[in-house]
Design a protein around this motif. Sequence first.
Motif, PDB file in Angstrom:
ATOM      1  N   VAL A  87       0.834  -1.204   0.000  1.00  0.00           N
ATOM      2  CA  VAL A  87       0.000   0.000   0.000  1.00  0.00           C
ATOM      3  C   VAL A  87       0.871   1.257   0.000  1.00  0.00           C
ATOM      4  CG1 VAL A  87      -1.648   1.328   1.384  1.00  0.00           C
ATOM      5  CG2 VAL A  87      -1.991  -1.115   1.050  1.00  0.00           C
ATOM      6  N   LEU A  88       1.901   1.259   0.838  1.00  0.00           N
ATOM      7  CA  LEU A  88       2.800   2.417   0.869  1.00  0.00           C
ATOM      8  C   LEU A  88       3.529   2.604  -0.461  1.00  0.00           C
ATOM      9  CD1 LEU A  88       4.362   2.135   4.443  1.00  0.00           C
ATOM     10  CD2 LEU A  88       2.802   3.886   3.596  1.00  0.00           C
ATOM     11  N   ALA A  89       3.913   1.506  -1.094  1.00  0.00           N
ATOM     12  CA  ALA A  89       4.598   1.596  -2.387  1.00  0.00           C
ATOM     13  C   ALA A  89       3.681   2.149  -3.464  1.00  0.00           C
ATOM     14  CB  ALA A  89       5.123   0.223  -2.786  1.00  0.00           C
ATOM     15  N   MET A  90       2.427   1.742  -3.437  1.00  0.00           N
ATOM     16  CA  MET A  90       1.482   2.272  -4.426  1.00  0.00           C
ATOM     17  C   MET A  90       1.252   3.764  -4.209  1.00  0.00           C
ATOM     18  SD  MET A  90      -1.154  -0.934  -4.556  1.00  0.00           S
ATOM     19  CE  MET A  90      -2.242  -0.271  -5.780  1.00  0.00           C
ATOM     20  N   LEU A  91       1.117   4.165  -2.953  1.00  0.00           N
ATOM     21  CA  LEU A  91       0.965   5.590  -2.660  1.00  0.00           C
ATOM     22  C   LEU A  91       2.210   6.376  -3.071  1.00  0.00           C
ATOM     23  CD1 LEU A  91      -0.757   5.452   0.837  1.00  0.00           C
ATOM     24  CD2 LEU A  91      -1.765   6.207  -1.311  1.00  0.00           C
ATOM     25  N   PHE A  92       3.370   5.831  -2.765  1.00  0.00           N
ATOM     26  CA  PHE A  92       4.626   6.513  -3.093  1.00  0.00           C
ATOM     27  C   PHE A  92       4.802   6.651  -4.601  1.00  0.00           C
ATOM     28  CE2 PHE A  92       9.277   6.328  -3.796  1.00  0.00           C
ATOM     29  CZ  PHE A  92       9.629   7.511  -3.166  1.00  0.00           C
ATOM     30  N   THR A  93       4.536   5.573  -5.338  1.00  0.00           N
ATOM     31  CA  THR A  93       4.674   5.627  -6.791  1.00  0.00           C
ATOM     32  C   THR A  93       3.645   6.568  -7.398  1.00  0.00           C
ATOM     33  OG1 THR A  93       5.500   3.375  -6.776  1.00  0.00           O
ATOM     34  CG2 THR A  93       4.761   4.235  -8.882  1.00  0.00           C
ATOM     35  N   GLY A  94       2.412   6.527  -6.892  1.00  0.00           N
ATOM     36  CA  GLY A  94       1.396   7.457  -7.371  1.00  0.00           C
ATOM     37  C   GLY A  94       1.785   8.904  -7.115  1.00  0.00           C
ATOM     38  N   LEU A  95       2.383   9.159  -5.967  1.00  0.00           N
ATOM     39  CA  LEU A  95       2.836  10.509  -5.647  1.00  0.00           C
ATOM     40  C   LEU A  95       3.985  10.937  -6.564  1.00  0.00           C
ATOM     41  CD1 LEU A  95       2.212  12.727  -3.533  1.00  0.00           C
ATOM     42  CD2 LEU A  95       4.073  11.784  -2.173  1.00  0.00           C
ATOM     43  N   LEU A  96       4.893  10.012  -6.862  1.00  0.00           N
ATOM     44  CA  LEU A  96       5.990  10.328  -7.784  1.00  0.00           C
ATOM     45  C   LEU A  96       5.469  10.676  -9.178  1.00  0.00           C
ATOM     46  CD1 LEU A  96       8.737   7.652  -6.984  1.00  0.00           C
ATOM     47  CD2 LEU A  96       8.823  10.089  -6.509  1.00  0.00           C
ATOM     48  N   VAL A  97       4.504   9.896  -9.648  1.00  0.00           N
ATOM     49  CA  VAL A  97       3.951  10.147 -10.982  1.00  0.00           C
ATOM     50  C   VAL A  97       3.140  11.435 -10.981  1.00  0.00           C
ATOM     51  CG1 VAL A  97       2.341   9.262 -12.726  1.00  0.00           C
ATOM     52  CG2 VAL A  97       3.991   7.726 -11.655  1.00  0.00           C
ATOM     53  N   TRP A  98       2.342  11.650  -9.949  1.00  0.00           N
ATOM     54  CA  TRP A  98       1.490  12.837  -9.880  1.00  0.00           C
ATOM     55  C   TRP A  98       2.312  14.121  -9.799  1.00  0.00           C
ATOM     56  CZ3 TRP A  98      -0.110  15.933  -5.405  1.00  0.00           C
ATOM     57  CH2 TRP A  98      -1.131  16.834  -5.727  1.00  0.00           C
ATOM     58  N   LEU A  99       3.411  14.098  -9.038  1.00  0.00           N
ATOM     59  CA  LEU A  99       4.251  15.292  -8.910  1.00  0.00           C
ATOM     60  C   LEU A  99       5.247  15.440 -10.066  1.00  0.00           C
ATOM     61  CD1 LEU A  99       4.982  15.257  -5.078  1.00  0.00           C
ATOM     62  CD2 LEU A  99       3.431  16.752  -6.335  1.00  0.00           C
ATOM     63  N   ASP A 100       5.296  14.459 -10.955  1.00  0.00           N
ATOM     64  CA  ASP A 100       6.188  14.475 -12.119  1.00  0.00           C
ATOM     65  C   ASP A 100       7.644  14.659 -11.701  1.00  0.00           C
ATOM     66  OD1 ASP A 100       6.786  14.201 -14.776  1.00  0.00           O
ATOM     67  OD2 ASP A 100       6.499  16.317 -15.251  1.00  0.00           O
ATOM     68  N   VAL A 101       8.073  13.864 -10.723  1.00  0.00           N
ATOM     69  CA  VAL A 101       9.449  13.914 -10.245  1.00  0.00           C
ATOM     70  C   VAL A 101      10.362  13.374 -11.347  1.00  0.00           C
ATOM     71  CG1 VAL A 101      11.060  13.030  -8.508  1.00  0.00           C
ATOM     72  CG2 VAL A 101       8.747  13.663  -7.850  1.00  0.00           C
ATOM     73  N   ALA A 102      11.338  14.177 -11.727  1.00  0.00           N
ATOM     74  CA  ALA A 102      12.315  13.821 -12.760  1.00  0.00           C
ATOM     75  C   ALA A 102      11.642  13.432 -14.078  1.00  0.00           C
ATOM     76  CB  ALA A 102      13.243  12.706 -12.271  1.00  0.00           C
ATOM     77  N   GLY A 103      10.490  14.008 -14.386  1.00  0.00           N
ATOM     78  CA  GLY A 103       9.806  13.723 -15.644  1.00  0.00           C
ATOM     79  C   GLY A 103       9.210  12.332 -15.700  1.00  0.00           C
ATOM     80  N   LEU A 104       8.925  11.759 -14.549  1.00  0.00           N
ATOM     81  CA  LEU A 104       8.426  10.386 -14.501  1.00  0.00           C
ATOM     82  C   LEU A 104       7.023  10.258 -15.102  1.00  0.00           C
ATOM     83  CD1 LEU A 104       9.314   7.615 -13.498  1.00  0.00           C
ATOM     84  CD2 LEU A 104       8.189   8.101 -11.346  1.00  0.00           C
TER      85      LEU A 104
END
Length: 106
Positions: free
Chosen positions: A17-34
């Motif tokens: 669950v934490l990994a899904m939230l973390f990955t979703g946050l990375l994609v949503w914030l567009d970290v490093a053009g992810l």
Amino acid sequence: MPRLVRLYTASVATGVVLAMLFTGLLVWLDVAGLRRLVLGSTSGWLGAGLLVFFNAIVFGGVQFAIAVMRLADAPPPRGGQRRPTRAAAYPPRVIPATVAAPARRR
């Protein structure tokens, strides 16, 4: 199911669950053009899935380590039968052993 197995599966589920939230946050914030990499490619779902998978391994391991370390703070078990343990019922005995040694050279 043994208590430790339940603890491990709960830790793994929390890690996923934490990994899904973390990955979703990375994609949503567009970290490093992810976001552009994941949404702009035909196989971007594979990268996002692998990111979730490997983060789940890390976060699940951390959750399990924290849970195991917190077990040391738990009070010791009480009650039970006051029978002697197997080691106390059979005290150790010394049994001499003979070993053939080779002849010494001079």
